[in-house]
Motif scaffolding. Structure first.
Motif, PDB file in Angstrom:
ATOM      1  N   GLU A 141       0.811  -1.207   0.160  1.00 37.06           N
ATOM      2  CA  GLU A 141       0.031   0.097   0.039  1.00 37.06           C
ATOM      3  C   GLU A 141       0.789   1.057  -0.046  1.00 37.06           C
ATOM      4  OE1 GLU A 141      -3.490   0.339   0.006  1.00 37.06           O
ATOM      5  OE2 GLU A 141      -3.626  -1.675  -0.509  1.00 37.06           O
ATOM      6  N   PHE A 142       2.037   1.265   0.798  1.00 36.52           N
ATOM      7  CA  PHE A 142       2.893   2.527   0.886  1.00 36.52           C
ATOM      8  C   PHE A 142       3.451   2.596  -0.410  1.00 36.52           C
ATOM      9  CE2 PHE A 142       1.930   3.079   5.059  1.00 36.52           C
ATOM     10  CZ  PHE A 142       2.452   4.298   5.335  1.00 36.52           C
ATOM     11  N   LEU A 143       4.057   1.518  -1.181  1.00 38.60           N
ATOM     12  CA  LEU A 143       4.725   1.611  -2.446  1.00 38.60           C
ATOM     13  C   LEU A 143       3.733   2.315  -3.388  1.00 38.60           C
ATOM     14  CD1 LEU A 143       6.493  -1.768  -2.477  1.00 38.60           C
ATOM     15  CD2 LEU A 143       7.480   0.779  -2.314  1.00 38.60           C
ATOM     16  N   ARG A 144       2.398   2.127  -3.464  1.00 36.98           N
ATOM     17  CA  ARG A 144       1.524   2.513  -4.384  1.00 36.98           C
ATOM     18  C   ARG A 144       1.342   4.049  -3.926  1.00 36.98           C
ATOM     19  NH1 ARG A 144      -4.142   2.748  -4.206  1.00 36.98           N
ATOM     20  NH2 ARG A 144      -4.023   1.905  -2.426  1.00 36.98           N
ATOM     21  N   ASN A 145       1.048   4.323  -2.840  1.00 31.59           N
ATOM     22  CA  ASN A 145       0.399   5.382  -2.401  1.00 31.59           C
ATOM     23  C   ASN A 145       1.530   6.720  -2.448  1.00 31.59           C
ATOM     24  OD1 ASN A 145      -2.003   4.597  -2.017  1.00 31.59           O
ATOM     25  ND2 ASN A 145      -1.925   4.141   0.256  1.00 31.59           N
ATOM     26  N   ARG A 146       2.634   6.190  -2.512  1.00 38.00           N
ATOM     27  CA  ARG A 146       3.778   7.275  -2.253  1.00 38.00           C
ATOM     28  C   ARG A 146       4.068   7.919  -3.517  1.00 38.00           C
ATOM     29  NH1 ARG A 146       9.936   4.679  -2.139  1.00 38.00           N
ATOM     30  NH2 ARG A 146       9.766   3.674  -4.306  1.00 38.00           N
TER      31      ARG A 146
END
Length: 361
Positions: free
Chosen positions: A239-244
């Motif tokens: 999720e962090f890899l996508r949202n960043r």
């Protein structure tokens, strides 16, 4: 000015649309099976937290010869109630019960007058005894009331599952956020560490520590927490890899905001969907883990109410069908309620259904 223009100008403003969290809660309530499972599970947990008032071998209140006593909170010698010895009072002793039933005296007992460690010395049949009017679900092979064991064992399992879920979620969110936000060498180093750490034999470590150290719930919680965070960490990392890479994160960086502010205020709230969705399923896994370890003798200390120990007793006493049947029933109902709650929560947080609700509005 025309009447239609006046009416349009004086019309009431449109009501604001509900927040995303409120719409998710409404979708959760529409899933009747999940919603009622949540209510039933909350009632069961509430009753287990009040177990001392539901199942206890000590009266809740006693009035004897004009004096009030609180046996749940204080120990009274047998001589206080007309006995012969200065030992702690056994309130299930027929002599003491006769004394408390005399005119002017009375005692308020719990609905099930047995505690988790109470031995029924006055049972009419050998242990383990079948269900009777005194022991509604029978007794185990030590003479302890089975209903009391299930109530207190359920409380131990649920509280342990909550603690293990909390620590696993906390470690998983922290490690996943660090990997996904910083990426690069940080992500690569964490991934190699997780591969090495995940390959360690968890069961062998539990056996070794159980043999070296004194068994306790704290030790078991610490050992399982060391391995229970890795699965959730992968979801948070993704999720962090996508949202960043999204525009609002780039805008926050351009404004000069620090890493901690961006992680906690911008990315994390939009990355918690897998965390919330998997909470009931992680609790189910924690309850099963504790039950399995107790069944193998690697769980809670001896004497602690345990569903796994009752299953082990049922295996060793095949003729005592009431032990296995009632314990298995408690486990099945608990895991089914958590599964239904997890399915409803997953549907409530599904972005496709959220977009359908937005189109309907």
């Amino acid at each position: 000015m025309s009447a239609s223009a006046i009416d349009a100008g004086t019309s009431a403003p449109a009501s604001p649309s509900p927040s995303p969290s409120r719409r998710a809660w409404q979708r959760f309530k529409r899933n009747r099976l999940g919603y009622w499972s949540l209510l039933c599970f909350a009632v069961l947990v509430g009753l287990s937290l009040m177990a001392e008032g539901v199942s206890n071998d000590r009266p809740l209140a006693v009035r004897y010869q004009g004096q009030w006593y609180a046996p749940m909170w204080h120990d009274y010698p047998e001589t206080t109630f007309g006995g012969d010895f200065p030992t702690p009072t056994d309130y299930l002793d027929p002599f003491i019960q006769q004394k408390l039933a005399e005119p002017g005296n009375w005692a308020l007992y719990a609905p099930n007058p047995y505690g988790p460690k109470t031995l029924n010395y006055f049972a009419k049949s050998p242990n383990p005894s079948a269900p009777t009017a005194d022991n509604w679900l029978g007794t185990d092979d030590r003479g302890r009331d089975l209903l009391a064991q299930l109530i207190y064992g359920f409380r131990v399992s649920v509280l342990f599952a909550l603690a293990l879920t909390f620590t696993g979620v906390l470690l998983g969110v922290i490690t996943g956020a660090i990997q996904g936000y910083f990426g690069g060498k940080t992500d690569l180093a964490f991934q190699r560490f997780i591969e090495i750490w995940g390959s360690m034999p968890e069961l062998y470590l539990l056996i070794i520590f159980s043999a070296v150290l004194e068994p306790s719930l704290g030790l078991l919680l610490a050992l399982l927490s060391l391995f229970g965070w890795m699965g959730l960490s992968d979801y948070v990392r993704a999720e962090f890899l996508r949202n960043r890479q999204l525009d609002y994160v780039r805008a926050a960086r351009a404004m000069g905001l620090g890493h901690w502010h961006i992680i906690t205020r911008h990315i994390l709230p939009n990355s918690l969907t897998p965390v919330v969705t998997f909470l009931p399923f992680r609790m189910s896994a924690a309850i099963l883990a504790l039950t399995s370890l107790d069944f193998l003798g690697l769980g809670v200390p001896p004497g602690t109410p345990s569903l796994g120990e009752l299953l082990s007793q049922g295996k060793n006493n095949i003729d005592a069908w009431w032990i296995s049947l009632s314990t298995f029933g408690v486990l099945v109902v608990t895991l089914m309620l958590l599964t239904f709650m997890g399915d409803a929560l997953r549907d409530a947080l599904d972005p496709r259904k959220a977009s359908q609700d937005g189109e309907g509005a």
